[in-house]
Design a protein around this motif. Structure first.
Motif, mmCIF file in Angstrom:
data_model
loop_
_atom_site.group_PDB
_atom_site.id
_atom_site.type_symbol
_atom_site.label_atom_id
_atom_site.label_comp_id
_atom_site.label_asym_id
_atom_site.label_seq_id
_atom_site.Cartn_x
_atom_site.Cartn_y
_atom_site.Cartn_z
ATOM 1 N N ALA A 257 0.874 -1.177 0.000
ATOM 2 C CA ALA A 257 0.000 0.000 0.000
ATOM 3 C C ALA A 257 0.913 1.229 0.000
ATOM 4 O O ALA A 257 2.055 1.161 0.476
ATOM 5 N N GLU A 258 0.393 2.337 -0.529
ATOM 6 C CA GLU A 258 1.226 3.557 -0.588
ATOM 7 C C GLU A 258 1.741 3.962 0.779
ATOM 8 O O GLU A 258 2.836 4.474 0.919
ATOM 9 N N ASP A 259 0.895 3.732 1.786
ATOM 10 C CA ASP A 259 1.278 4.144 3.138
ATOM 11 C C ASP A 259 1.797 2.976 3.980
ATOM 12 O O ASP A 259 1.744 3.023 5.210
ATOM 13 N N ALA A 260 2.292 1.923 3.302
ATOM 14 C CA ALA A 260 2.807 0.784 4.075
ATOM 15 C C ALA A 260 4.254 1.025 4.500
ATOM 16 O O ALA A 260 5.018 1.705 3.808
ATOM 17 N N TYR A 261 4.613 0.444 5.630
ATOM 18 C CA TYR A 261 5.989 0.485 6.115
ATOM 19 C C TYR A 261 6.656 -0.799 5.611
ATOM 20 O O TYR A 261 6.173 -1.907 5.864
ATOM 21 N N LEU A 262 7.737 -0.649 4.839
ATOM 22 C CA LEU A 262 8.361 -1.815 4.200
ATOM 23 C C LEU A 262 9.454 -2.399 5.092
ATOM 24 O O LEU A 262 10.265 -1.654 5.650
#
Ligand code: DC
Length: 237
Positions: A208-213
């Motif tokens: 997701a665009e706002d995911a923490y990788l």
């Protein structure tokens, strides 16, 4: 005004990255409910394979039925904890409880194939959203941050090299007593499933665009769990 974030953790990523173990540990730590969406795709794959054998119809034919989505949404699906000594939880589908049969390599493959079908995704996504409606869940899968719970407050995307994921899977199979493992075939299956999951049109596997990788290639399970918990605690609702 931005939309209200929900008390939901989503953990997405490719096969073999350790999502299940990590998600269960995070759910325990937060006292949240663990929602294993992959098991639901596997349970439906198992049911479809059974019906396919009984009727001689192809999976495509079976899902073409006009009422299929309604039938899937009406399925009584319940996620049950693992049996003692087992790693994965079980799924109750109707009166049947499925466990280790869902973990066979072919079931992962079939789950991946049917997960590309719109009828299957819309049915299962609706069930998952119902299960998570009250919040306080850790949802794990491929699209939980992008499609199922776009308003989740904490989204994570775990990744690791295919070689490392294959090594982990081989270690896991050996620990379970497997002796003859075709390592090349296992890596090839994993790469094929990655390709199918990442390239499908509907809800493809992607952060997701706002995911923490988190690249877990060089991290232990505990290190990943600590990183995730730290991130959650430093971003309160
Ligand atoms: O996480 P798993 O290996 O149990 O998932 C099996 C397959 O199910 C996976 O290859 C793709 C599909 N799946 C999906 O499309 N969306 C999810 N949220 C979870 C799983």
């Amino acid at each position: 005004m931005s939309e209200q974030r929900l008390a939901i953790v989503t953990i997405d990523g490719p096969a073999g990255v350790g999502k299940s173990t990590i998600s269960r540990l995070i759910a325990d730590q937060l006292a949240f409910t663990y929602l294993d969406t992959g098991s639901m795709y596997r349970a439906l794959a198992y049911e479809l394979a059974k019906t396919q054998k009984a009727t001689g119809k192809s999976v495509q034919e079976l899902v073409q039925d006009d009422h299929f989505v309604e039938q899937v949404q009406a399925l009584e699906l319940e996620l049950l904890p693992p049996l003692q000594g087992e790693e994965y939880g079980r799924v109750r589908i109707g009166k049947q409880v499925l466990g280790s049969e869902l973990r066979a390599e072919e079931m992962g493959q079939l789950a991946s194939e049917i997960s590309a079908l719109a009828q299957v995704r819309s049915g299962l996504t609706a069930i998952q959203q119902r299960m998570g409606a009250a919040g306080k869940v850790v949802a794990e899968g491929r699209d939980t941050g992008t499609v199922v719970f776009p308003l989740a407050a904490w989204k994570f995307f775990l990744d690791a090299t295919p070689e490392e994921r294959a090594r982990r899977r081989i270690r896991q199979l050996r620990a379970g007593g497997a002796e003859c493992i075709d390592e090349a075939a296992l890596l090839a299956n994993l790469l094929a499933r990655d390709r199918a999951d990442r390239n499908r049109v509907l809800a493809p596997l992607q952060p997701a665009e706002d995911a923490y990788l988190v690249d877990t290639s060089l991290l232990s399970i505990n290190e990943v769990v600590n990183e995730i918990l730290q991130h959650i605690r430093s971003h309160p609702l």
